[in-house]
Design a protein around this motif. Structure first.
Motif, PDB file in Angstrom:
ATOM      1  N   ALA A  61       0.812  -1.243   0.007  1.00 32.83           N
ATOM      2  CA  ALA A  61      -0.050  -0.038  -0.123  1.00 32.83           C
ATOM      3  C   ALA A  61       0.814   1.135   0.108  1.00 32.83           C
ATOM      4  O   ALA A  61       0.625   2.186  -0.561  1.00 32.83           O
ATOM      5  N   ASP A  62       1.961   1.210   0.789  1.00 28.68           N
ATOM      6  CA  ASP A  62       2.885   2.526   0.821  1.00 28.68           C
ATOM      7  C   ASP A  62       3.407   2.557  -0.669  1.00 28.68           C
ATOM      8  O   ASP A  62       3.365   3.905  -1.082  1.00 28.68           O
ATOM      9  N   GLU A  63       3.867   1.561  -1.251  1.00 24.15           N
ATOM     10  CA  GLU A  63       4.313   1.726  -2.625  1.00 24.15           C
ATOM     11  C   GLU A  63       3.304   2.201  -3.631  1.00 24.15           C
ATOM     12  O   GLU A  63       3.562   2.860  -4.724  1.00 24.15           O
ATOM     13  N   ASP A 223      10.182  -7.775  -5.824  1.00 28.66           N
ATOM     14  CA  ASP A 223      11.317  -6.712  -6.127  1.00 28.66           C
ATOM     15  C   ASP A 223      10.765  -5.260  -5.714  1.00 28.66           C
ATOM     16  O   ASP A 223      11.303  -4.429  -5.369  1.00 28.66           O
ATOM     17  N   LEU A 224       9.551  -5.131  -6.430  1.00 29.22           N
ATOM     18  CA  LEU A 224       8.953  -3.582  -6.585  1.00 29.22           C
ATOM     19  C   LEU A 224       8.008  -3.050  -5.493  1.00 29.22           C
ATOM     20  O   LEU A 224       7.718  -2.127  -5.426  1.00 29.22           O
ATOM     21  N   GLY A 225       7.620  -4.209  -4.808  1.00 25.92           N
ATOM     22  CA  GLY A 225       6.330  -4.139  -3.737  1.00 25.92           C
ATOM     23  C   GLY A 225       4.972  -3.711  -4.328  1.00 25.92           C
ATOM     24  O   GLY A 225       4.000  -3.653  -3.470  1.00 25.92           O
ATOM     25  N   ILE A 226       4.866  -3.587  -5.423  1.00 22.17           N
ATOM     26  CA  ILE A 226       3.437  -3.174  -6.106  1.00 22.17           C
ATOM     27  C   ILE A 226       2.666  -4.245  -6.159  1.00 22.17           C
ATOM     28  O   ILE A 226       3.261  -5.682  -6.561  1.00 22.17           O
ATOM     29  N   PHE A 256      -1.002  12.028  -8.804  1.00 24.58           N
ATOM     30  CA  PHE A 256      -1.597  12.585  -7.897  1.00 24.58           C
ATOM     31  C   PHE A 256      -0.781  12.018  -6.392  1.00 24.58           C
ATOM     32  O   PHE A 256      -1.776  11.797  -5.583  1.00 24.58           O
ATOM     33  N   GLY A 257       0.144  11.340  -6.712  1.00 25.47           N
ATOM     34  CA  GLY A 257       0.831  10.670  -5.560  1.00 25.47           C
ATOM     35  C   GLY A 257       0.466   9.084  -5.343  1.00 25.47           C
ATOM     36  O   GLY A 257       0.974   8.560  -4.591  1.00 25.47           O
ATOM     37  N   VAL A 258      -0.459   8.709  -6.342  1.00 21.30           N
ATOM     38  CA  VAL A 258      -0.848   7.256  -6.087  1.00 21.30           C
ATOM     39  C   VAL A 258      -0.626   6.485  -7.427  1.00 21.30           C
ATOM     40  O   VAL A 258      -0.586   7.197  -8.463  1.00 21.30           O
ATOM     41  N   LEU A 259      -0.102   5.137  -7.430  1.00 27.58           N
ATOM     42  CA  LEU A 259       0.173   4.433  -8.386  1.00 27.58           C
ATOM     43  C   LEU A 259      -1.044   3.653  -8.862  1.00 27.58           C
ATOM     44  O   LEU A 259      -2.042   3.061  -8.202  1.00 27.58           O
TER      45      LEU A 259
END
Length: 311
Positions: A61-63, A223-226, A256-259
């Motif tokens: 979630a942080d990623e 690896d990427l955490g997503i 907007f800071g979100v993936l």
């Protein structure tokens, strides 16, 4: 804006699945039999919560932009896509293909609200959904309009609630699940489109739509955490109980800071494997500042009415 590309399913792979699906009997889930579900809701004894699984999901979630997400009062998105062959014949009420073409969708995540305005070959459909707590007293509030007229069809309402909550999960992945107090366990390792992933099993209460419980497996890139995939039960509608589906996400972009997953692909994986739906984001903006009343049907109103900003 940043992008994280990932190779989508190959056209050969999709063609093979469609050909396999063409030989299947056209039945609802209740009429199919087979091996046990890959996501049983009940385990021997109550599932014990594993803090390590919760930490991994929160890291994902942080990623995906947890801090920025918590500041969003509303999300405005426009989708376009295509349904795969046969799926509307197997689940006509859930797919509602005549009405579910392109859509304008509005989410108020902190309030558990999802509203969807669809346009399809048969006309317009509007859905209002607000999540309850899964109890018999608060199962969630759903309303459906077709071409401006309210529907009293119970199946249409129940299926629409499942779809609306599901699309919050598909768009937001771990953001939609983190911080909700769900029971979680580690679920081993897997590969998604060639990427090594760690799996977190989530017992989602309430479930997808007007049901007390669903189970969601979250596939997190090692690896990427997503989050690359969510696999989930569909207990919220009588004709999909016992079924499991999954959504893979691609072409992630940070805005907007979100993936955000700019492309998504859904398959049914149990009791049969069948391609279901491809869709992509064509518009996106946030924080217009409307209230929930602007999302109730038969149409969006006030600051919710304008189309999502083109991307």
């Amino acid at each position: 804006m940043t992008s994280i590309p990932i190779t989508p399913p190959t056209q050969f792979g999709r063609r093979r699945l469609m050909l396999a699906g063409a030989a299947l009997p056209v039945l609802g889930v209740a009429g199919l039999s087979g091996c046990g579900t890959p996501l049983p809701l009940a385990l021997p004894g109550a599932p014990a919560h594993d803090p390590a699984a919760e930490r991994l999901l929160q890291q994902s979630a942080d990623e995906h932009g947890w801090a920025a997400y918590r500041q969003l009062s509303d999300i405005n998105v426009r989708y376009d896509g295509a349904w795969r062959p046969l799926i509307d014949r197997i689940q006509p009420v859930v797919v509602d293909k005549g009405y579910r073409g392109w859509s304008e969708e509005r989410l108020m995540p902190q309030a558990g609200v999802v509203a969807q305005a669809y346009t399809g070959p048969a006309g317009r459909k509007h859905v209002w959904w607000q999540r309850g707590d899964g109890s018999a007293q608060r199962r969630g509030e759903v309303a459906v309009w077709y071409d401006g007229q309210p529907s009293t069809n119970a199946d249409a309402q129940t299926a629409s609630a499942l779809v609306a909550e599901g699309y919050g999960l598909f768009l937001l992945g771990p953001l939609w699940l983190a911080g909700q107090g769900h029971v979680m366990q580690m679920g081993g390792n897997a590969r998604v489109d060639g990427r090594a992933c760690r799996v977190v099993q989530v017992w989602k209460r309430p479930g997808l739509g007007r049901v007390a419980l669903d189970r969601v497996a979250v596939f997190i890139d090692a690896d990427l955490g997503i989050t690359r995939r969510v696999q989930f039960t569909l207990e919220g509608f009588a004709n999909t109980q016992g079924a499991v589906a999954e959504v893979d996400t691609f072409e992630h972009q940070r805005r907007f800071g979100v993936l955000w997953p700019m492309r998504s692909y859904e398959e049914v994986v149990h009791p049969i494997r069948l391609p279901a739906h491809d869709w992509h984001i064509t518009g996106l903006d946030v924080n217009r500042g409307y209230d929930a009343a602007a999302l109730r049907g038969p149409v969006f109103s006030g600051a919710a009415a304008a189309p999502a900003a083109k991307v």
